[in-house]
Design a protein around this motif. Structure first.
Motif, PDB file in Angstrom:
ATOM      1  N   SER A 102       0.646  -1.196  -0.133  1.00 48.45           N
ATOM      2  CA  SER A 102      -0.030  -0.094  -0.212  1.00 48.45           C
ATOM      3  C   SER A 102       0.895   1.185  -0.035  1.00 48.45           C
ATOM      4  O   SER A 102       0.517   2.399  -0.207  1.00 48.45           O
ATOM      5  CB  SER A 102      -1.037   0.026   1.165  1.00 48.45           C
ATOM      6  OG  SER A 102      -0.186   0.048   2.440  1.00 48.45           O
ATOM      7  N   ALA A 120       1.373   3.938  -2.758  1.00 53.23           N
ATOM      8  CA  ALA A 120       0.827   5.157  -2.989  1.00 53.23           C
ATOM      9  C   ALA A 120       1.722   6.342  -2.981  1.00 53.23           C
ATOM     10  O   ALA A 120       1.431   7.340  -3.571  1.00 53.23           O
ATOM     11  CB  ALA A 120      -0.472   5.457  -1.896  1.00 53.23           C
ATOM     12  N   THR A 171      -4.398   6.545   1.990  1.00 49.08           N
ATOM     13  CA  THR A 171      -3.744   6.741   0.731  1.00 49.08           C
ATOM     14  C   THR A 171      -3.680   8.456   0.447  1.00 49.08           C
ATOM     15  O   THR A 171      -2.470   8.660  -0.208  1.00 49.08           O
ATOM     16  CB  THR A 171      -4.586   5.984  -0.513  1.00 49.08           C
ATOM     17  OG1 THR A 171      -4.390   4.498  -0.282  1.00 49.08           O
ATOM     18  CG2 THR A 171      -3.897   6.283  -1.779  1.00 49.08           C
ATOM     19  N   TRP A 193      -5.729   4.468  -6.718  1.00 51.38           N
ATOM     20  CA  TRP A 193      -5.136   4.588  -5.606  1.00 51.38           C
ATOM     21  C   TRP A 193      -6.122   4.474  -4.424  1.00 51.38           C
ATOM     22  O   TRP A 193      -6.208   3.989  -3.728  1.00 51.38           O
ATOM     23  CB  TRP A 193      -3.751   4.934  -5.097  1.00 51.38           C
ATOM     24  CG  TRP A 193      -2.676   4.286  -5.590  1.00 51.38           C
ATOM     25  CD1 TRP A 193      -1.837   4.466  -6.806  1.00 51.38           C
ATOM     26  CD2 TRP A 193      -1.938   2.879  -4.897  1.00 51.38           C
ATOM     27  NE1 TRP A 193      -0.868   3.525  -7.059  1.00 51.38           N
ATOM     28  CE2 TRP A 193      -0.806   2.605  -5.899  1.00 51.38           C
ATOM     29  CE3 TRP A 193      -2.350   2.499  -3.783  1.00 51.38           C
ATOM     30  CZ2 TRP A 193      -0.051   1.816  -5.454  1.00 51.38           C
ATOM     31  CZ3 TRP A 193      -1.568   1.621  -3.462  1.00 51.38           C
ATOM     32  CH2 TRP A 193      -0.230   1.014  -4.125  1.00 51.38           C
ATOM     33  N   ARG A 194      -6.659   5.812  -4.505  1.00 50.43           N
ATOM     34  CA  ARG A 194      -7.713   6.269  -3.582  1.00 50.43           C
ATOM     35  C   ARG A 194      -8.797   5.267  -3.578  1.00 50.43           C
ATOM     36  O   ARG A 194      -9.512   5.186  -2.494  1.00 50.43           O
ATOM     37  CB  ARG A 194      -8.176   7.643  -3.951  1.00 50.43           C
ATOM     38  CG  ARG A 194      -7.162   8.725  -3.368  1.00 50.43           C
ATOM     39  CD  ARG A 194      -7.741  10.147  -3.210  1.00 50.43           C
ATOM     40  NE  ARG A 194      -8.359  10.351  -4.528  1.00 50.43           N
ATOM     41  CZ  ARG A 194      -7.823  10.937  -5.405  1.00 50.43           C
ATOM     42  NH1 ARG A 194      -6.506  11.158  -5.608  1.00 50.43           N
ATOM     43  NH2 ARG A 194      -8.655  11.383  -6.523  1.00 50.43           N
ATOM     44  N   PHE A 216      -4.837   0.390   3.387  1.00 47.90           N
ATOM     45  CA  PHE A 216      -4.953   1.277   2.335  1.00 47.90           C
ATOM     46  C   PHE A 216      -6.191   2.392   3.233  1.00 47.90           C
ATOM     47  O   PHE A 216      -6.628   3.168   2.058  1.00 47.90           O
ATOM     48  CB  PHE A 216      -5.836   0.301   1.564  1.00 47.90           C
ATOM     49  CG  PHE A 216      -5.091  -0.629   0.698  1.00 47.90           C
ATOM     50  CD1 PHE A 216      -4.237  -0.224  -0.541  1.00 47.90           C
ATOM     51  CD2 PHE A 216      -4.546  -1.678   1.202  1.00 47.90           C
ATOM     52  CE1 PHE A 216      -3.623  -0.992  -1.344  1.00 47.90           C
ATOM     53  CE2 PHE A 216      -3.661  -2.672   0.802  1.00 47.90           C
ATOM     54  CZ  PHE A 216      -3.179  -2.412  -0.619  1.00 47.90           C
ATOM     55  N   VAL A 232       2.882   8.134  -6.197  1.00 49.67           N
ATOM     56  CA  VAL A 232       1.963   8.997  -7.075  1.00 49.67           C
ATOM     57  C   VAL A 232       2.329  10.320  -6.690  1.00 49.67           C
ATOM     58  O   VAL A 232       2.526  11.084  -7.690  1.00 49.67           O
ATOM     59  CB  VAL A 232       0.637   8.571  -6.376  1.00 49.67           C
ATOM     60  CG1 VAL A 232      -0.266   9.780  -7.260  1.00 49.67           C
ATOM     61  CG2 VAL A 232       0.039   7.221  -7.051  1.00 49.67           C
ATOM     62  N   ASN A 274       2.610   0.599 -10.595  1.00 48.91           N
ATOM     63  CA  ASN A 274       2.648   1.805 -10.925  1.00 48.91           C
ATOM     64  C   ASN A 274       3.337   2.308 -12.370  1.00 48.91           C
ATOM     65  O   ASN A 274       3.021   2.935 -13.043  1.00 48.91           O
ATOM     66  CB  ASN A 274       3.179   2.791  -9.885  1.00 48.91           C
ATOM     67  CG  ASN A 274       2.345   2.982  -8.583  1.00 48.91           C
ATOM     68  OD1 ASN A 274       1.206   2.791  -8.672  1.00 48.91           O
ATOM     69  ND2 ASN A 274       3.022   3.118  -7.502  1.00 48.91           N
ATOM     70  N   LEU A 318      -8.988   1.957  -4.026  1.00 49.79           N
ATOM     71  CA  LEU A 318      -8.359   0.685  -3.592  1.00 49.79           C
ATOM     72  C   LEU A 318      -8.631   0.237  -2.090  1.00 49.79           C
ATOM     73  O   LEU A 318      -8.466   1.417  -1.449  1.00 49.79           O
ATOM     74  CB  LEU A 318      -6.929   0.696  -3.740  1.00 49.79           C
ATOM     75  CG  LEU A 318      -6.374   0.201  -5.236  1.00 49.79           C
ATOM     76  CD1 LEU A 318      -4.809   0.238  -5.146  1.00 49.79           C
ATOM     77  CD2 LEU A 318      -7.017  -0.910  -5.743  1.00 49.79           C
TER      78      LEU A 318
END
Length: 285
Positions: free
Chosen positions: A13, A16, A251, A65-66, A248, A19, A44, A68
């Protein structure tokens, strides 16, 4: 400009964080000539490899990602747990959910079709060695590079039996150097030498935590070993509240903190004026 590589670490996790790092790099028009990655970093890298190297792509990746949740990656079932504990299975979690996720967001069928050359690191159980995947079925390759041993099943690819390359080389700087990169931006999920203050209690959390301690020592050694062969720019992996690799729920905060830290770091590194922007830029809808 010298050949530039982005090297993306694994970290479940904590992927993230990458990003925010990618967003900060794209803001400064820093783009890769090649991508080298493993584990969560492979997901990614595969996402951005077929898309424009722009801030919009980083924002799009942030949206993914948000959304997940832990169950999207680690859908632990009682059947799988009992099978693993009784020796009937070699894994605790099916990779079906992971395959669906990759298939939804990776836009090429073969690694060789990626617009940015994409190289993923897996470990071949049969041969007992690292394997660099640069072509072949994209979904199988990404899943193989992210198959944490004992958690996910190994991936059978031709006559190979592949697992997460992060087990032996979680930040594959060595492969970027071998591929000819002279400037390497390292996107880690943990700052080298920083030991998390809190030891996790859950079995899955503890297993991944232990693995992260081992692979962090390899990163320190590789930075020292390859700093003479290429310019290494190691971005900060800001994780103020010590979020665990299987959580998660944080994130957006991880993305924002990584963006803020990477902006500050890159500003100091090149001596330029700070970019105007808020930490929330990378997490805005």
């Amino acid at each position: 400009m010298p050949p530039t590589a982005f090297v993306l670490s694994g970290g479940a996790s904590l992927g993230a964080l990458q990003v925010g790092m990618l967003h900060a790099l794209y803001e400064r028009r820093v783009v890769p000539d090649l991508l080298v990655a493993t584990s969560a970093g492979a997901l990614n890298a595969a996402f951005v490899a077929s898309r424009p190297q722009t801030e919009a792509t980083a924002r799009e990746l942030g949206h993914v990602w948000r959304e997940l949740q832990r169950e999207d990656i680690f859908p632990v079932s009682m059947t799988a747990l009992l099978g693993g504990l009784c020796g009937r299975r070699d894994h605790l979690v099916s990779d079906r959910a992971l395959r669906r996720l990759i298939g939804r967001y990776v836009d090429f069928e073969d690694l060789a079709e990626a617009a940015i050359p994409l190289h993923l690191v897996a470990f071949d159980l049969n041969e007992g060695c690292e394997l660099l995947l640069s072509d072949g079925p994209a979904i199988d390759a990404v899943v193989a590079a992210a198959s944490i041993p004992g958690v996910f099943p190994p991936v059978r690819l031709a006559d190979r039996c592949l697992i997460d390359g992060g087990v032996v080389n979680n930040t594959p700087i060595s492969h970027a150097v071998e591929l000819g990169a002279e400037r390497i931006y390292v996107l880690p999920t943990q700052d080298p030498g920083r030991t998390p203050a809190r030891v996790p209690k859950g079995a899955l959390d503890a297993a991944i935590h232990g693995l992260s301690l081992l692979i962090d020592r390899r990163l320190e050694a590789d930075i020292a070993a390859y700093s003479q062969d290429a310019e290494l720019i190691v971005l900060p992996a800001r994780n103020i509240t010590n979020v665990q690799p299987t959580s998660f729920e944080h994130t957006s905060r991880l993305i924002g903190e990584a963006l803020y830290a990477a902006r500050a770091f890159l500003t100091r590194a090149d001596g330029s004026s700070p970019l105007v922007g808020r930490t929330e830029d990378a997490i805005a809808a």
